[in-house]
Design a protein around this motif. Structure first.
Motif, PDB file in Angstrom:
ATOM      1  N   UNK A 276     -12.508  -3.114  -9.550  1.00  0.00           N
ATOM      2  CA  UNK A 276     -12.333  -1.747  -8.453  1.00  0.00           C
ATOM      3  C   UNK A 276     -10.693  -1.638  -8.145  1.00  0.00           C
TER       4      UNK A 276
ATOM      5  N   UNK B  65     -13.188   0.198  11.725  1.00  0.00           N
ATOM      6  CA  UNK B  65     -12.071   0.837  10.632  1.00  0.00           C
ATOM      7  C   UNK B  65     -10.670   0.054  10.963  1.00  0.00           C
ATOM      8  N   UNK B  66     -10.495  -0.033  12.227  1.00  0.00           N
ATOM      9  CA  UNK B  66      -9.049  -0.617  12.606  1.00  0.00           C
ATOM     10  C   UNK B  66      -9.147  -1.986  12.327  1.00  0.00           C
ATOM     11  N   UNK B  67     -10.160  -2.649  12.146  1.00  0.00           N
ATOM     12  CA  UNK B  67     -10.156  -4.249  11.717  1.00  0.00           C
ATOM     13  C   UNK B  67      -9.903  -4.320  10.105  1.00  0.00           C
ATOM     14  N   UNK B  68      -9.750  -3.061   9.446  1.00  0.00           N
ATOM     15  CA  UNK B  68      -9.930  -3.493   8.052  1.00  0.00           C
ATOM     16  C   UNK B  68      -8.484  -2.655   7.600  1.00  0.00           C
ATOM     17  N   UNK B  69      -7.944  -3.126   6.355  1.00  0.00           N
ATOM     18  CA  UNK B  69      -6.921  -2.224   5.595  1.00  0.00           C
ATOM     19  C   UNK B  69      -7.377  -2.438   4.250  1.00  0.00           C
ATOM     20  N   UNK B  70      -7.145  -1.082   3.542  1.00  0.00           N
ATOM     21  CA  UNK B  70      -7.173  -0.993   2.043  1.00  0.00           C
ATOM     22  C   UNK B  70      -6.205  -1.913   1.204  1.00  0.00           C
ATOM     23  N   UNK B  71      -6.614  -2.289   0.278  1.00  0.00           N
ATOM     24  CA  UNK B  71      -5.533  -3.016  -0.558  1.00  0.00           C
ATOM     25  C   UNK B  71      -5.740  -2.650  -1.936  1.00  0.00           C
ATOM     26  N   UNK B  72      -4.712  -2.565  -2.987  1.00  0.00           N
ATOM     27  CA  UNK B  72      -5.066  -2.490  -4.504  1.00  0.00           C
ATOM     28  C   UNK B  72      -5.625  -3.397  -4.941  1.00  0.00           C
ATOM     29  N   UNK B  73      -6.824  -3.061  -5.610  1.00  0.00           N
ATOM     30  CA  UNK B  73      -7.621  -4.055  -6.358  1.00  0.00           C
ATOM     31  C   UNK B  73      -7.281  -4.289  -7.867  1.00  0.00           C
ATOM     32  N   UNK B  74      -8.060  -5.154  -8.494  1.00  0.00           N
ATOM     33  CA  UNK B  74      -7.659  -5.421  -9.843  1.00  0.00           C
ATOM     34  C   UNK B  74      -7.542  -4.528 -10.897  1.00  0.00           C
TER      35      UNK B  74
ATOM     36  N   UNK C 231      -0.678   4.941  -6.784  1.00  0.00           N
ATOM     37  CA  UNK C 231      -1.928   4.553  -7.624  1.00  0.00           C
ATOM     38  C   UNK C 231      -2.754   5.781  -7.726  1.00  0.00           C
TER      39      UNK C 231
ATOM     40  N   UNK D 268       0.330   5.183  -1.023  1.00  0.00           N
ATOM     41  CA  UNK D 268      -0.893   6.164  -1.675  1.00  0.00           C
ATOM     42  C   UNK D 268      -0.374   6.625  -2.788  1.00  0.00           C
TER      43      UNK D 268
ATOM     44  N   UNK E  69      -9.685  -5.334   3.084  1.00  0.00           N
ATOM     45  CA  UNK E  69      -9.563  -6.489   3.699  1.00  0.00           C
ATOM     46  C   UNK E  69      -9.642  -6.536   5.298  1.00  0.00           C
TER      47      UNK E  69
ATOM     48  N   UNK F  17       0.761  -1.351   0.126  1.00  0.00           N
ATOM     49  CA  UNK F  17       0.098   0.045  -0.041  1.00  0.00           C
ATOM     50  C   UNK F  17       1.098   1.320  -0.032  1.00  0.00           C
TER      51      UNK F  17
ATOM     52  N   UNK G 280      -6.509  -1.403 -10.174  1.00  0.00           N
ATOM     53  CA  UNK G 280      -5.734  -0.115  -9.642  1.00  0.00           C
ATOM     54  C   UNK G 280      -4.876   0.045 -11.039  1.00  0.00           C
TER      55      UNK G 280
END
Lengths: 161, 161
Positions: free
Chosen positions: B117, A145-154, A11, A8, B122, A6, A156
């Motif tokens: 997307x 929110x703290x349980x999640x993390x963003x990730x690049x998708x297909x 992408x 920022x 995750x 990740x 990107x």
């Protein structure tokens, strides 16, 4: 090729789905028009009264929502009056309910008057209150929110320099 | 006294929580500023680059988000440069994630390019994809609009005639 790490800066947000959704429903009044639709309101004058939107603005917003397939324009006719149109949620429109409920519950929690929220949502089958929550495909629910993390998708795309 | 029967003409939207939330986050660019905050972006120039918002507009949006307690302004200092500020999500701000994710997934589903997307979310613990869903207090989840009905809440006010 984008690294999966990740970063920022790496992408582009040109194809961001939040931004694209807001291009359809992000204008002033639009979410309130959809609120009325979810409340079962279908006629122009009733939507106008329910939202307080200026008539010319409401005309534009309805046009946009029909154009993007969230509302369908359905003719109706009452005796002695010329044919008019109702605005009915489509499947695509109904799929926006989680977003509307999530906005509502944030307001319920942080901005409501002391007597509480004016409207609540119930599960038809069991009568329990309904909330918008984050859940994962493995069945874990009420994630924060703290349980999640963003990730690049297909889809990107690399940022342009 | 309001009847408990659902009658849109009987109650006022003056204290609607959707409308109140949109008064805070409904202006153009604001949700995209929050998107960047959830992506971990904290500095003015980076938020500006990530969103593409005009600088003067971004200044206003950040001021509003700080004023309403969604972002906190935290000082930082790099060697040889005057003290500056970062913008960090508060608990109140983080609670908007379900709304942001719900808007994103609607766009992912209806407006994304064929490659998919650009960003996915995750679950940190198990790695499964995260979605915004409607769930009831009795544990039923992935409810659709048709599974739900609105009802007057404790703060419902009679419509003025």
């Amino acid at each position: 090729m984008l690294s999966m790490t990740w970063d920022r800066d790496a992408f582009s947000a040109d194809n961001c789905s939040v931004a694209r959704t807001l291009q359809v429903v992000g204008e002033r009044w639009t979410m309130l028009v959809l609120r009325e639709a979810f409340y079962g309101v279908r006629r122009f004058d009733d939507i106008q009264r329910g939202t307080g939107a200026p008539r010319n603005v409401l005309t534009e917003r309805l046009k946009t929502l029909v154009h993007h397939g969230l509302l369908e324009r359905v003719p109706y006719q009452e005796p002695g009056v010329r044919r008019r149109f109702e605005y009915v949620l489509t499947g695509r429109g109904r799929e926006l309910l989680p977003a509307l409920v999530a906005l509502m519950q944030w307001g319920d929690r942080h901005l409501a008057d002391p007597d509480g929220p004016p409207v609540v949502l119930r599960h038809r089958d069991c009568g329990a209150l309904v909330h918008a929550v984050l859940a994962c495909d493995a069945g874990h629910t009420r994630l924060t929110a703290r349980d999640t993390r963003p990730e690049l998708g297909p889809g990107a795309r690399a940022a342009s320099a």
